[in-house]
Design a protein around this motif. Structure first.
Motif, short mmCIF file in Angstrom:
data_model
loop_
_atom_site.label_atom_id
_atom_site.label_comp_id
_atom_site.label_asym_id
_atom_site.label_seq_id
_atom_site.Cartn_x
_atom_site.Cartn_y
_atom_site.Cartn_z
N LEU A 85 0.83 -1.21 0.00
CA LEU A 85 0.00 0.00 0.00
C LEU A 85 0.86 1.26 0.00
O LEU A 85 0.54 2.24 -0.68
CB LEU A 85 -0.96 -0.01 1.18
CG LEU A 85 -2.07 -1.06 1.07
CD1 LEU A 85 -2.83 -1.18 2.40
CD2 LEU A 85 -3.02 -0.73 -0.06
N ALA A 86 1.98 1.25 0.72
CA ALA A 86 2.90 2.40 0.72
C ALA A 86 3.47 2.62 -0.67
O ALA A 86 3.64 3.76 -1.11
CB ALA A 86 4.01 2.18 1.74
N GLU A 87 3.75 1.52 -1.36
CA GLU A 87 4.26 1.62 -2.74
C GLU A 87 3.21 2.25 -3.65
O GLU A 87 3.54 3.06 -4.51
CB GLU A 87 4.61 0.21 -3.22
CG GLU A 87 5.20 0.13 -4.60
CD GLU A 87 5.48 -1.31 -4.99
OE1 GLU A 87 5.07 -1.71 -6.09
OE2 GLU A 87 6.11 -2.03 -4.19
N ILE A 88 1.95 1.88 -3.46
CA ILE A 88 0.87 2.44 -4.27
C ILE A 88 0.70 3.94 -3.97
O ILE A 88 0.59 4.76 -4.88
CB ILE A 88 -0.46 1.70 -3.99
CG1 ILE A 88 -0.37 0.26 -4.49
CG2 ILE A 88 -1.64 2.43 -4.62
CD1 ILE A 88 -1.49 -0.64 -3.98
N ARG A 92 1.60 10.62 -2.34
CA ARG A 92 0.28 11.24 -2.50
C ARG A 92 -0.50 11.41 -1.21
O ARG A 92 -1.36 12.26 -1.11
CB ARG A 92 -0.54 10.46 -3.51
CG ARG A 92 0.10 10.52 -4.89
CD ARG A 92 -0.68 9.74 -5.88
NE ARG A 92 0.00 9.78 -7.15
CZ ARG A 92 -0.55 10.23 -8.25
NH1 ARG A 92 -1.79 10.65 -8.24
NH2 ARG A 92 0.12 10.23 -9.37
N MET A 93 -0.24 10.54 -0.25
CA MET A 93 -0.90 10.66 1.05
C MET A 93 -0.10 9.85 2.06
O MET A 93 0.85 9.16 1.70
CB MET A 93 -2.36 10.18 0.98
CG MET A 93 -2.53 8.74 0.54
SD MET A 93 -4.24 8.23 0.22
CE MET A 93 -5.01 8.44 1.77
N THR A 94 -0.49 9.93 3.31
CA THR A 94 0.21 9.19 4.36
C THR A 94 -0.46 7.84 4.56
O THR A 94 -1.69 7.76 4.65
CB THR A 94 0.16 9.98 5.69
OG1 THR A 94 0.75 11.27 5.46
CG2 THR A 94 0.91 9.27 6.78
#
Length: 112
Positions: A85-88, A92-94
């Motif tokens: 999810l961090a890669e996605i 753009r957001m935290t």
């Protein structure tokens, strides 16, 4: 430990069946609305929708241990989910970490 009454055993079985039915209904609803969305919003046809659906089910199976604090792979699956999810998300957001996204999942207790 005292033997449980037949009534309590039946009641527990009924509660578990009701919970499983609710979970199955929620999953079916999520699948239906995902398929409808990608068809209506993105114009996907049957083959593409079904390919995504099958891949999505495979991904759910892969990460399902993350929700079971007694599964030895739980912490690894949780970490992998956060990493992907961090890669996605990138810049753009935290990322909201797994324990905050799933506050009702029981904490993993190693060896206890």
């Amino acid at each position: 430990m005292a033997k449980r009454s037949a009534y309590l055993q039946r009641r527990d079985a009924e509660l578990e069946a009701a919970f499983n039915a609710g979970a199955a209904m929620a999953l079916q609803f999520a699948t239906d609305t995902l398929q409808i969305t990608i068809h209506q919003k993105d114009g996907w046809g049957f083959d593409r929708v079904m390919r995504l659906t099958h891949d999505w089910v495979d991904t759910q199976r892969e990460y399902k241990p993350a929700l079971n604090c007694k599964d030895p792979a739980a912490d690894v699956c949780q970490e992998h989910m956060d990493r992907v999810l961090a890669e996605i998300i990138r810049d753009r957001m935290t990322l909201i970490r797994f324990p905050d996204r799933y506050p009702h999942v029981k904490k993993i207790k190693y060896g206890r």
